[in-house]
Design a protein around this motif. Structure first.
Motif, PDB file in Angstrom:
ATOM      1  N   HIS A  95       0.821  -1.216   0.000  1.00 55.08           N
ATOM      2  CA  HIS A  95       0.000   0.000   0.000  1.00 55.08           C
ATOM      3  C   HIS A  95       0.860   1.273   0.000  1.00 55.08           C
ATOM      4  N   TYR A  96       2.183   1.141   0.072  1.00 55.12           N
ATOM      5  CA  TYR A  96       3.071   2.305   0.157  1.00 55.12           C
ATOM      6  C   TYR A  96       4.202   2.164  -0.870  1.00 55.12           C
ATOM      7  N   PRO A  97       3.875   2.243  -2.157  1.00 56.34           N
ATOM      8  CA  PRO A  97       4.917   2.049  -3.181  1.00 56.34           C
ATOM      9  C   PRO A  97       6.044   3.077  -3.108  1.00 56.34           C
ATOM     10  N   MET A  98       5.795   4.238  -2.517  1.00 54.70           N
ATOM     11  CA  MET A  98       6.862   5.237  -2.402  1.00 54.70           C
ATOM     12  C   MET A  98       7.981   4.745  -1.500  1.00 54.70           C
ATOM     13  N   LEU A  99       7.641   3.945  -0.488  1.00 52.44           N
ATOM     14  CA  LEU A  99       8.655   3.515   0.475  1.00 52.44           C
ATOM     15  C   LEU A  99       9.603   2.464  -0.091  1.00 52.44           C
ATOM     16  N   THR A 100       9.262   1.863  -1.221  1.00 50.11           N
ATOM     17  CA  THR A 100      10.190   0.921  -1.857  1.00 50.11           C
ATOM     18  C   THR A 100      10.742   1.505  -3.156  1.00 50.11           C
ATOM     19  N   GLY A 101      10.508   2.800  -3.371  1.00 54.54           N
ATOM     20  CA  GLY A 101      11.038   3.480  -4.554  1.00 54.54           C
ATOM     21  C   GLY A 101      12.353   4.179  -4.246  1.00 54.54           C
ATOM     22  N   ARG A 102      12.758   5.051  -5.174  1.00 57.28           N
ATOM     23  CA  ARG A 102      14.025   5.780  -5.038  1.00 57.28           C
ATOM     24  C   ARG A 102      13.819   7.245  -5.409  1.00 57.28           C
ATOM     25  N   LEU A 103      14.597   8.119  -4.771  1.00 51.23           N
ATOM     26  CA  LEU A 103      14.505   9.558  -5.016  1.00 51.23           C
ATOM     27  C   LEU A 103      15.305   9.957  -6.250  1.00 51.23           C
ATOM     28  N   GLU A 104      14.709  10.804  -7.091  1.00 49.32           N
ATOM     29  CA  GLU A 104      15.373  11.346  -8.269  1.00 49.32           C
ATOM     30  C   GLU A 104      15.154  12.860  -8.306  1.00 49.32           C
ATOM     31  N   ARG A 105      16.126  13.584  -8.877  1.00 47.90           N
ATOM     32  CA  ARG A 105      16.026  15.037  -8.991  1.00 47.90           C
ATOM     33  C   ARG A 105      15.243  15.417 -10.236  1.00 47.90           C
ATOM     34  N   ASP A 106      14.337  16.403 -10.099  1.00 49.20           N
ATOM     35  CA  ASP A 106      13.591  16.925 -11.237  1.00 49.20           C
ATOM     36  C   ASP A 106      14.387  18.027 -11.933  1.00 49.20           C
ATOM     37  N   ASP A 107      13.968  18.387 -13.130  1.00 54.07           N
ATOM     38  CA  ASP A 107      14.688  19.405 -13.901  1.00 54.07           C
ATOM     39  C   ASP A 107      14.715  20.759 -13.199  1.00 54.07           C
ATOM     40  N   ASP A 108      13.666  21.069 -12.409  1.00 52.67           N
ATOM     41  CA  ASP A 108      13.631  22.373 -11.741  1.00 52.67           C
ATOM     42  C   ASP A 108      14.254  22.332 -10.347  1.00 52.67           C
ATOM     43  N   GLY A 109      14.943  21.259 -10.022  1.00 50.71           N
ATOM     44  CA  GLY A 109      15.571  21.138  -8.713  1.00 50.71           C
ATOM     45  C   GLY A 109      14.700  20.483  -7.672  1.00 50.71           C
TER      46      GLY A 109
END
Length: 454
Positions: A66-80
């Motif tokens: 129920h929490y797919p964000m917690l098994t994901g990874r952080l990435e930087r967006d083009d605007d920072g």
């Protein structure tokens, strides 16, 4: 999503496990998510009975569906900005065995110096763009019985309220009870900027844009002074808390809404620390109050919104007035500041923060409350309503709950206590000499001035 081994941190049996499928969705974090940076926020829970590690691993896997964000990874967006890519890369789960018996942690025996062994450390500067888990769990079994559960979540993903909601979901899943999954659509908050007042994007009363040099100077000052900050825990019994509320209520009778326990305790602590600082009567004393936005935005955000929805408000009084004012007058100032956290103010604040993201300045936004920590501000976070002692996994409730000490001086955290829903534990992070003073009979008496019969 995956639940994988946290080697080399663990010494127990920890295998990679999979459940569900990665959606591949990219969830863009909101402007409030960007404020904490990419630091992890850990919590530890202490149980007299030994936890079943294998059962914990299984129930966590079911919960993470129920929490797919917690098994994901952080990435930087083009605007920072930042996004979480829900790629199912996994959360880290480890098990350890200690050769120590369970210490008798509590208000007079802090666990803070032991936290490093109960949580998995994550380098905040190697999170974005790296295969670094956003959730880590460590179970430590103590010699002779008892376990410590250490959970750490990247603060950019969720605030303290959402953190506890996830743990409650896991706890109920573990015990076979129903629990509703939390909604995490971040665009709901960012859209508030559309209704902001004209020019709101140009200034914020609570946040400032600093230069890179100013931010480094602030962080250096925090790090350099961290060893001189000491956290002490003071327990306020239920009858004492009630006396504070009744005293302030009597002084403010007929002057508006009733006094809450949180208002009364916050005002009292501000008065004591203001007196302890002893600044000139003409100087300004400020109380920065961390405030949740979910109540103010209940018409916009769904119940249980899962993300960062926290800001702060500030009340100010001349130092001389703060010291001399009756408790009720100080409560009125606190209550007025909290009432300022309206939907209209949040819209203006979101517009300001969104403008900084568009200008690629988000990483240089700091709260004025933090910037003023070394001068005239006491920062207060009242978390007494968070059910930290309801995190149960079939081995009884935890007998203690712990978190890292604040490196910023003049910080107050209010939490519930293990056994009594009306009493409060107050964690005061202050310069060492101030901590020593607060422990003297005179200042302990000032802290507990409202004990019935004193």
């Amino acid at each position: 999503m995956n639940l994988h081994s946290a080697a080399p941190y663990d010494t127990g049996d920890s295998a990679e496990m999979g459940a569900g499928e990665a959606s591949g969705a990219r969830i863009r974090l909101g402007v409030y998510d960007l404020l904490p940076g990419t630091f992890a926020t850990p919590r530890t829970f202490y149980y007299r009975q030994t936890l079943d590690t294998e059962a914990l691993r299984v129930s966590l896997t079911r919960t993470l569906a129920h929490y797919p964000m917690l098994t994901g990874r952080l990435e930087r967006d083009d605007d920072g900005g930042l996004s979480v890519v829900c790629n199912g890369a996994g959360a880290a789960f480890s098990e350890r065995r200690s050769d120590r018996p369970m210490p008798d942690y509590g208000p007079d025996h802090s666990a803070k110096s032991d936290l490093g062994s109960y949580i998995q450390s994550i380098n905040p500067f190697r999170v974005v763009g790296h295969d670094t888990p956003l959730l880590t769990v460590r179970v430590t079994h103590m010699r002779g019985g008892g376990s410590v559960l250490g959970v750490s979540i990247n603060h950019s993903v969720v605030d303290g309220s959402g953190f506890l909601d996830f743990l409650l979901h896991w706890s109920r899943e573990h015990r076979g009870l129903d629990h509703r999954a939390a909604p995490c659509a971040r665009t709901l908050l960012d859209r508030l900027a559309d209704g902001a007042a004209p020019g709101a994007e140009q200034h914020s009363a609570q946040y400032a844009v600093v230069s890179g040099r100013q931010k480094l100077a602030f962080l250096w000052r925090v790090n350099a002074g961290a060893r001189r900050v000491r956290t002490i825990t003071v327990r306020f019994a239920a009858e004492e808390v009630r006396a504070l509320k009744e005293t302030a209520g009597a002084q403010l009778a007929g002057s508006g809404p009733g006094v809450s326990t949180g208002d009364a305790l916050s005002a009292h602590l501000w008065k004591v620390l203001g007196a302890l600082r002893g600044r000139s009567a003409e100087s300004t004393e400020r109380l920065g109050i961390v405030t949740g936005l979910r109540a103010a935005l209940r018409a916009t955000l769904p119940d249980g919104y899962w993300g960062n929805a926290v800001s702060n408000v500030t009340c100010a009084l001349p130092a001389g007035d703060l010291r001399k004012a009756p408790l009720g007058d100080t409560v009125a100032a606190v209550r007025s500041a909290i009432a300022d956290a309206t939907a209209e103010r949040v819209r203006d604040e979101v517009a300001f923060l969104e403008a900084q993201r568009r200008a690629k300045r988000s990483r240089r936004v700091l709260s004025r409350m933090s910037l003023d920590a070394f001068d005239g501000t006491v920062a207060l976070n009242n978390s007494s309503r968070l059910p930290v002692y309801d995190i149960e996994f079939g081995a009884g409730r935890p007998f203690w709950f712990e978190f890292p000490a604040s490196p910023i001086p003049w910080t107050i955290l209010i939490t519930p206590t293990p056994a009594d829903g009306q009493s409060r534990d107050v964690h005061l992070s202050v310069p060492r000499e101030a901590a020593d003073t607060l422990l003297t009979p005179e200042w302990s008496g000032r802290l507990h001035a409202y004990v019935p019969g004193r």
